[in-house]
Scaffold this motif. Sequence first.
Motif, mmCIF file in Angstrom:
data_model
loop_
_atom_site.group_PDB
_atom_site.id
_atom_site.type_symbol
_atom_site.label_atom_id
_atom_site.label_comp_id
_atom_site.label_asym_id
_atom_site.label_seq_id
_atom_site.Cartn_x
_atom_site.Cartn_y
_atom_site.Cartn_z
ATOM 1 N N ALA A 1 0.823 -1.208 0.000
ATOM 2 C CA ALA A 1 0.000 0.000 0.000
ATOM 3 C C ALA A 1 0.862 1.265 0.000
ATOM 4 N N GLN B 1 -2.778 -0.290 -5.588
ATOM 5 C CA GLN B 1 -4.080 -0.451 -4.940
ATOM 6 C C GLN B 1 -4.713 -1.819 -5.183
ATOM 7 N N LEU C 1 -6.403 -0.953 0.137
ATOM 8 C CA LEU C 1 -6.231 -1.816 -1.024
ATOM 9 C C LEU C 1 -7.572 -2.385 -1.474
#
Length: 355
Positions: free
Chosen positions: A42, A47, A72
């Motif tokens: 992250a 993502q 995420l």
Amino acid sequence: MKALVLAGGSGTRLRPITHTSAKQLVPVANKPVLFYGLEAIAETGIQEVGLVVGDTQPEIEAAVGDGSAFGLQVTYLRQSAPLGLAHGVLIARDFLGDEDFVMYLGDNFIVGGIGALVDRFAARRPAAQILLTRVGDPTQFGVAELDGLGRVVGLEEKPARPKSDLALVGVYLFTPAVHAAVAELKPSWRGELEITDAIQWLIEAGMAVDSSVITGYWKDTGNVTDMLEVNRLVLEALEPRAEGLVDEASELVGRVVVEAGAVVERSRLVGPVIVGPGTRVADSYIGPFTSVGADCLVSGSELEYSIVMPGASLTGVGRIESSLIGHHVEVTASLNTPKAHRLVLGDHSKVRIGT
């Protein structure tokens, strides 16, 4: 760029803990080791994460959820059996599409994150970029051979006669070129599709494979010794705080964390130590490099350099050290005579008994 996190291994080296718990969820300083990897991903700005899981999917999915707690978006990819790292790439083909990706082994621990590694890859875009570290016993790892200019010229998985002491760390970066390599692989002598064979295919096809030798800290937390060592390292960075109830008869020395809801009575805690929420420590000593999870009981006992997982109970057992104690384990003193050891042990357990 996407991320592929492999969390489908069976954890044979951590049995009997992993008979009932995913190895990637064994806690380091009261946080699952898998979470450290997700946080590192992250931090790079990635993502979308594909999380390869096996039989422990329900447990991992309950812990990670949809990934929003880490910033995420997690997609779960079921692996029928642990058939190799490259097999993880194979089953993730649709998820990965034609994007570059970082592959992260869910039971690995790297200090300092992977941001610089991802930035270097994005700037140069070799077909593959690997991370290496020097190890004492290369036969236990994937091993890289470099030429005089430091370029990767060969890779072998757990070789009987290693050509170097440079082991592959569990973080890899790939362009979509790796999919052609994976599609050509045959199972190795271990019955697995080896990621080292895929990278070797790229080398032989004339594609660029970059490497970096790290000097920082890395561990594959696949056994108890390494888990305790990583726990020690993380605990050394603790900032002391006492949010739970600590009575006047107790003493906290050094970097000690007592989480909200924990109770410490008539005890001495010498840090670095962390005590989880809902845990009660009474008439006990907890020494350095110990993490005690949530909702535990430590009473009339001594504990040092150990990991105690949530719900465990230790009562009147004298001194315990260098131990990994699972969820809801009960350890008590035996008052029976003559003196004897009474054990219930899982497969492949190792026990040391003083005489």
